[in-house]
Design a protein around this motif. Sequence first.
Motif, PDB file in Angstrom:
ATOM      1  N   ARG A   1       0.808  -1.210   0.000  1.00 27.46           N
ATOM      2  CA  ARG A   1       0.000   0.000   0.000  1.00 27.46           C
ATOM      3  C   ARG A   1       0.843   1.263   0.000  1.00 27.46           C
ATOM      4  O   ARG A   1       0.343   2.349  -0.290  1.00 27.46           O
ATOM      5  CB  ARG A   1      -0.930  -0.001   1.221  1.00 27.46           C
ATOM      6  N   SER A   2       2.125   1.131   0.330  1.00 24.29           N
ATOM      7  CA  SER A   2       3.001   2.301   0.352  1.00 24.29           C
ATOM      8  C   SER A   2       3.708   2.533  -0.983  1.00 24.29           C
ATOM      9  O   SER A   2       4.506   3.463  -1.112  1.00 24.29           O
ATOM     10  CB  SER A   2       4.053   2.150   1.465  1.00 24.29           C
ATOM     11  N   ILE A   3       3.416   1.705  -1.991  1.00 22.99           N
ATOM     12  CA  ILE A   3       4.045   1.883  -3.309  1.00 22.99           C
ATOM     13  C   ILE A   3       3.570   3.186  -3.943  1.00 22.99           C
ATOM     14  O   ILE A   3       2.375   3.485  -3.959  1.00 22.99           O
ATOM     15  CB  ILE A   3       3.725   0.692  -4.238  1.00 22.99           C
ATOM     16  N   ASP A   4       4.512   3.967  -4.426  1.00 25.16           N
ATOM     17  CA  ASP A   4       4.201   5.196  -5.165  1.00 25.16           C
ATOM     18  C   ASP A   4       4.146   4.820  -6.639  1.00 25.16           C
ATOM     19  O   ASP A   4       5.184   4.646  -7.297  1.00 25.16           O
ATOM     20  CB  ASP A   4       5.282   6.251  -4.908  1.00 25.16           C
ATOM     21  N   TRP A   5       2.929   4.676  -7.185  1.00 25.81           N
ATOM     22  CA  TRP A   5       2.781   4.158  -8.542  1.00 25.81           C
ATOM     23  C   TRP A   5       3.276   5.149  -9.589  1.00 25.81           C
ATOM     24  O   TRP A   5       3.791   4.740 -10.645  1.00 25.81           O
ATOM     25  CB  TRP A   5       1.326   3.768  -8.799  1.00 25.81           C
ATOM     26  N   LEU A   6       3.138   6.431  -9.328  1.00 23.24           N
ATOM     27  CA  LEU A   6       3.650   7.414 -10.287  1.00 23.24           C
ATOM     28  C   LEU A   6       5.162   7.350 -10.373  1.00 23.24           C
ATOM     29  O   LEU A   6       5.751   7.352 -11.477  1.00 23.24           O
ATOM     30  CB  LEU A   6       3.208   8.826  -9.879  1.00 23.24           C
ATOM     31  N   ALA A   7       5.836   7.274  -9.221  1.00 18.17           N
ATOM     32  CA  ALA A   7       7.301   7.159  -9.222  1.00 18.17           C
ATOM     33  C   ALA A   7       7.737   5.828  -9.826  1.00 18.17           C
ATOM     34  O   ALA A   7       8.756   5.756 -10.536  1.00 18.17           O
ATOM     35  CB  ALA A   7       7.832   7.288  -7.802  1.00 18.17           C
ATOM     36  N   THR A   8       6.979   4.769  -9.562  1.00 17.04           N
ATOM     37  CA  THR A   8       7.307   3.454 -10.125  1.00 17.04           C
ATOM     38  C   THR A   8       7.259   3.486 -11.643  1.00 17.04           C
ATOM     39  O   THR A   8       8.159   2.978 -12.333  1.00 17.04           O
ATOM     40  CB  THR A   8       6.322   2.399  -9.582  1.00 17.04           C
ATOM     41  N   ALA A   9       6.216   4.126 -12.189  1.00 16.13           N
ATOM     42  CA  ALA A   9       6.095   4.215 -13.647  1.00 16.13           C
ATOM     43  C   ALA A   9       7.195   5.100 -14.233  1.00 16.13           C
ATOM     44  O   ALA A   9       7.754   4.780 -15.303  1.00 16.13           O
ATOM     45  CB  ALA A   9       4.719   4.771 -14.005  1.00 16.13           C
ATOM     46  N   ARG A  10       7.523   6.160 -13.543  1.00 13.57           N
ATOM     47  CA  ARG A  10       8.538   7.093 -14.065  1.00 13.57           C
ATOM     48  C   ARG A  10       9.940   6.506 -14.011  1.00 13.57           C
ATOM     49  O   ARG A  10      10.747   6.698 -14.931  1.00 13.57           O
ATOM     50  CB  ARG A  10       8.476   8.393 -13.254  1.00 13.57           C
ATOM     51  N   LEU A  11      10.247   5.743 -12.953  1.00 11.29           N
ATOM     52  CA  LEU A  11      11.606   5.232 -12.753  1.00 11.29           C
ATOM     53  C   LEU A  11      11.795   3.810 -13.266  1.00 11.29           C
ATOM     54  O   LEU A  11      12.921   3.313 -13.315  1.00 11.29           O
ATOM     55  CB  LEU A  11      11.967   5.301 -11.269  1.00 11.29           C
ATOM     56  N   GLY A  12      10.694   3.148 -13.640  1.00  8.60           N
ATOM     57  CA  GLY A  12      10.801   1.816 -14.226  1.00  8.60           C
ATOM     58  C   GLY A  12      11.047   0.713 -13.222  1.00  8.60           C
ATOM     59  O   GLY A  12      11.364  -0.416 -13.610  1.00  8.60           O
ATOM     60  N   ALA A  13      10.927   0.990 -11.927  1.00 13.46           N
ATOM     61  CA  ALA A  13      11.112  -0.028 -10.892  1.00 13.46           C
ATOM     62  C   ALA A  13      10.241   0.355  -9.698  1.00 13.46           C
ATOM     63  O   ALA A  13       9.994   1.552  -9.454  1.00 13.46           O
ATOM     64  CB  ALA A  13      12.578  -0.108 -10.460  1.00 13.46           C
ATOM     65  N   PRO A  14       9.769  -0.640  -8.931  1.00 14.92           N
ATOM     66  CA  PRO A  14       8.892  -0.336  -7.799  1.00 14.92           C
ATOM     67  C   PRO A  14       9.586   0.536  -6.744  1.00 14.92           C
ATOM     68  O   PRO A  14      10.707   0.246  -6.324  1.00 14.92           O
ATOM     69  CB  PRO A  14       8.545  -1.711  -7.222  1.00 14.92           C
ATOM     70  N   HIS A  15       8.900   1.614  -6.341  1.00 14.07           N
ATOM     71  CA  HIS A  15       9.395   2.502  -5.296  1.00 14.07           C
ATOM     72  C   HIS A  15       8.294   2.716  -4.258  1.00 14.07           C
ATOM     73  O   HIS A  15       7.097   2.695  -4.592  1.00 14.07           O
ATOM     74  CB  HIS A  15       9.822   3.857  -5.868  1.00 14.07           C
ATOM     75  N   VAL A  16       8.699   2.887  -3.024  1.00 11.73           N
ATOM     76  CA  VAL A  16       7.748   3.125  -1.936  1.00 11.73           C
ATOM     77  C   VAL A  16       8.065   4.458  -1.272  1.00 11.73           C
ATOM     78  O   VAL A  16       9.209   4.926  -1.270  1.00 11.73           O
ATOM     79  CB  VAL A  16       7.782   2.000  -0.878  1.00 11.73           C
ATOM     80  N   ARG A  17       6.996   5.070  -0.736  1.00 11.41           N
ATOM     81  CA  ARG A  17       7.154   6.299   0.026  1.00 11.41           C
ATOM     82  C   ARG A  17       7.247   5.937   1.505  1.00 11.41           C
ATOM     83  O   ARG A  17       6.418   5.181   2.022  1.00 11.41           O
ATOM     84  CB  ARG A  17       5.978   7.243  -0.212  1.00 11.41           C
ATOM     85  N   VAL A  18       8.243   6.483   2.176  1.00 12.30           N
ATOM     86  CA  VAL A  18       8.492   6.167   3.586  1.00 12.30           C
ATOM     87  C   VAL A  18       8.120   7.378   4.441  1.00 12.30           C
ATOM     88  O   VAL A  18       8.550   8.501   4.143  1.00 12.30           O
ATOM     89  CB  VAL A  18       9.973   5.788   3.823  1.00 12.30           C
TER      90      VAL A  18
END
Length: 333
Positions: A78-95
């Motif tokens: 649930r903490s995955i930032d989908w916009l950042a994931t799409a932009r960077l090409g890899a799963p990223h989470v907001r902490v």
Amino acid sequence: MALMRARQGTGSAAPATDARAFVSLDDLLRLKQRAKGFSFLPHQPVHSLLAGRHASRLRGRGLNFEELRHYFEGDDTRSIDWLATARLGAPHVRVYSEERDRPVLLIVDQRSTMFFGSRRAMKSVAAAEVAALSAWRVTSLGDRIGAVVFGDQQVVDIKPQGRDVGVVRVLSEVVKQNHVLGQPAPTPAAGQLNEALRHAVRMATHDWLVCLISDAAGEDEETARLITRLCAHNDVLAVYVHDPLEHDLPDVGPAVFSAGLGQIEVDTSSQALRSRYAREHADWRARLADLSRHRAIPILPISTNLDVPAQLRELIGRRSEHRAATSQGRGLR
């Protein structure tokens, strides 16, 4: 109704109450041991007034954004930032990290309207006890406590501080203004409730918990506007301090009512007068309830004739182990 005296046969006036009139700093410091069994945190027991149909669920401490980082196995999806994931090409989470504390602001009423009580304590004393219990409870959980303490002539701001030093600063000012009550004084300044709320609006900027402890005497349209401003960015909780004698005018014959320097004598044996008083008081309380409901402000009614810590535990505290066990037992049947 600040004070009522019944006329005696000689025409002299005698107090109609033996309520405790003043509070000492030692009294309020000793309440530290009784500041248990209740909480202003978001998740309240179902019997708590803070979990009522129209009450706001208090938000508690806020969250601060710390960083955006790669997703690792085990992270909450649930903490995955989908916009950042799409932009960077890899799963990223907001902490996020929880705020270290949340400032709590008490608005404590010590006007002459509070200098009334028929049993146990004056409203001013009950308000001081609520302030002490709240301050001790807040600081025990690591939050800071501040206050706006106001009387007939003065409004004093106290910036939030933590630990015992924050509590003592607040309670010392409450005691100071409490001891002014009952002394000869100039005509009370009009609009002190609203002036105190203006001070609160300036102090409570964002994500504070604001607790108004008052009998709400003198509330008007400006009061509603100021409370709306406070609610815009903060949680607001109202503690309505009242005395049983205020609900229904007792039949004590001729009596003198006073507010500030003004006095009026009325015959309380008149049924028409008592009925009109009860009707107007009920209408006034309904107006307060309407203000609370439209702004999702919980109102905790505190009576002067009952033990204040016990009332807080009953209104917003956790169920006792016995009651919880009983409820669980019924649920299993």
